[in-house]
Enzyme design. Structure first.
Site, mmCIF file in Angstrom:
data_model
loop_
_atom_site.group_PDB
_atom_site.id
_atom_site.type_symbol
_atom_site.label_atom_id
_atom_site.label_comp_id
_atom_site.label_asym_id
_atom_site.label_seq_id
_atom_site.Cartn_x
_atom_site.Cartn_y
_atom_site.Cartn_z
ATOM 1 C CG ASN A 11 -44.810 88.261 -57.811
ATOM 2 O OD1 ASN A 11 -44.664 87.711 -56.892
ATOM 3 N ND2 ASN A 11 -43.896 88.163 -58.823
ATOM 4 C CE LYS A 13 -41.370 91.146 -58.458
ATOM 5 N NZ LYS A 13 -40.443 91.578 -59.299
ATOM 6 C CG HIS A 94 -42.287 85.955 -62.074
ATOM 7 N ND1 HIS A 94 -40.938 86.609 -62.147
ATOM 8 C CD2 HIS A 94 -43.023 87.063 -61.995
ATOM 9 C CE1 HIS A 94 -41.081 87.879 -62.014
ATOM 10 N NE2 HIS A 94 -42.391 88.061 -61.908
ATOM 11 C CD GLU A 96 -38.449 88.584 -60.208
ATOM 12 O OE1 GLU A 96 -38.984 87.871 -59.344
ATOM 13 O OE2 GLU A 96 -38.518 89.757 -60.598
ATOM 14 C CD GLU A 166 -44.976 89.875 -65.032
ATOM 15 O OE1 GLU A 166 -45.516 90.664 -64.280
ATOM 16 O OE2 GLU A 166 -44.397 88.841 -64.663
ATOM 17 N N GLY A 172 -39.608 95.553 -62.581
ATOM 18 C CA GLY A 172 -38.629 96.064 -61.399
ATOM 19 C C GLY A 172 -37.592 96.970 -61.683
ATOM 20 C CB SER A 212 -42.181 99.176 -64.277
ATOM 21 O OG SER A 212 -40.912 98.805 -63.832
#
Ligand code: PEP
Length: 249
Positions: A11, A13, A94, A96, A166, A172, A212
């Site tokens: 991904n 992003k 996702h 985010e 996730e 991250g 990660s």
């Protein structure tokens, strides 16, 4: 035990300009040597069309699609637009987007259904925040299972849908969930899938881990029970960092 083919998905992003298209070609070369696994890249919408002809066996996907077919939704991308650009899949839900675009479980289910209506393969992301994880494993399992149930689209099938667990606190941050934490969550999600979809579909649907993942931890994660692949952010931006993860699968 049900055999599920591993999927290693990157991904990007909001990263990547045309100068990075060489990385797509290099990742396509990695994938060309691996007929035993699937490899996918979820790219910024602007890179899908130029990346598609370079991708070989790598599935190129978008990172979101709008739940409506078309209309007054400034700044959004529809499933039909993704398809026209050359995408064969998309992420939905996702963390985010759930956090920064306030996407609800109902939105996520509708996005997945819309993407499927356009024959896109879908990765549906779920995962708990640090606050929920700190309430204990049972609380985290219950929370994520409920998020999955509420985000599953009508007619969900392993033919086109994959789940990605996730944990938000691992994305991250360099903090990876431990293999026992991942195994326990994936077992809870597997049980929920079997309950929701029946034995056959529920046992065949892939569940990826994301958060990660790197060349250093990929082997441990990918050899954990019920882990059918990885969704990789930062370490998917270059073929050099992605290669050891593909190798570990
Ligand atoms: C992600 O974006 O889905 C992700 C898992 O990111 P990272 O690998 O950088 O934690």
């Amino acid at each position: 035990m049900t055999a599920r083919r591993k999927l290693i998905a990157g991904n990007w992003k909001m990263n990547g300009l045309s100068a990075q298209l060489g990385e797509v070609s290099a990742i396509a070369q990695l994938a060309a040597g691996r007929s035993d696994i699937d490899v996918a890249l979820y790219l910024p919408a602007t890179l899908i069309a130029p990346a598609a002809p370079l991708a070989g066996t790598v599935l190129i996907g978008g990172q979101d699609c709008h739940q409506e077919e078309a209309g007054a939704f400034t700044g959004n991308v529809s499933a039909a637009m993704l398809v026209e650009a050359g995408a064969r899949g998309t992420l939905v839900g996702h963390s985010e987007r759930r956090a920064y675009q306030q996407e609800s479980n109902t939105d996520v289910a509708a996005k997945a259904a819309r993407a499927h209506a356009h024959s896109l393969a879908v990765i549906l992301c779920v995962g708990e925040t640090l606050e929920t994880r700190e309430q204990g494993d049972e609380a985290a399992h219950a929370w994520v299972v409920e998020q999955l149930r509420a985000s599953l689209p009508e007619g969900a099938s392993p033919d086109w849908l994959t789940i990605a667990y996730e944990p938000v606190w691992a994305i991250g941050t360099g903090k990876v969930a431990t293999p026992p934490q991942v195994a326990a969550m994936h077992a809870a999600l597997r049980t929920a899938l079997v309950e929701a979809l029946g034995e056959d579909a529920g046992n065949v649907m892939r569940i990826l881990y994301g958060g990660s993942v790197s060349g250093d931890n990929a082997a441990d994660i990918l050899h954990t029970a019920n882990v059918d692949g990885a969704l990789v952010g930062g370490a998917s931006l270059t073929a050099a960092k992605f290669a050891p993860i593909v190798d570990a699968a």
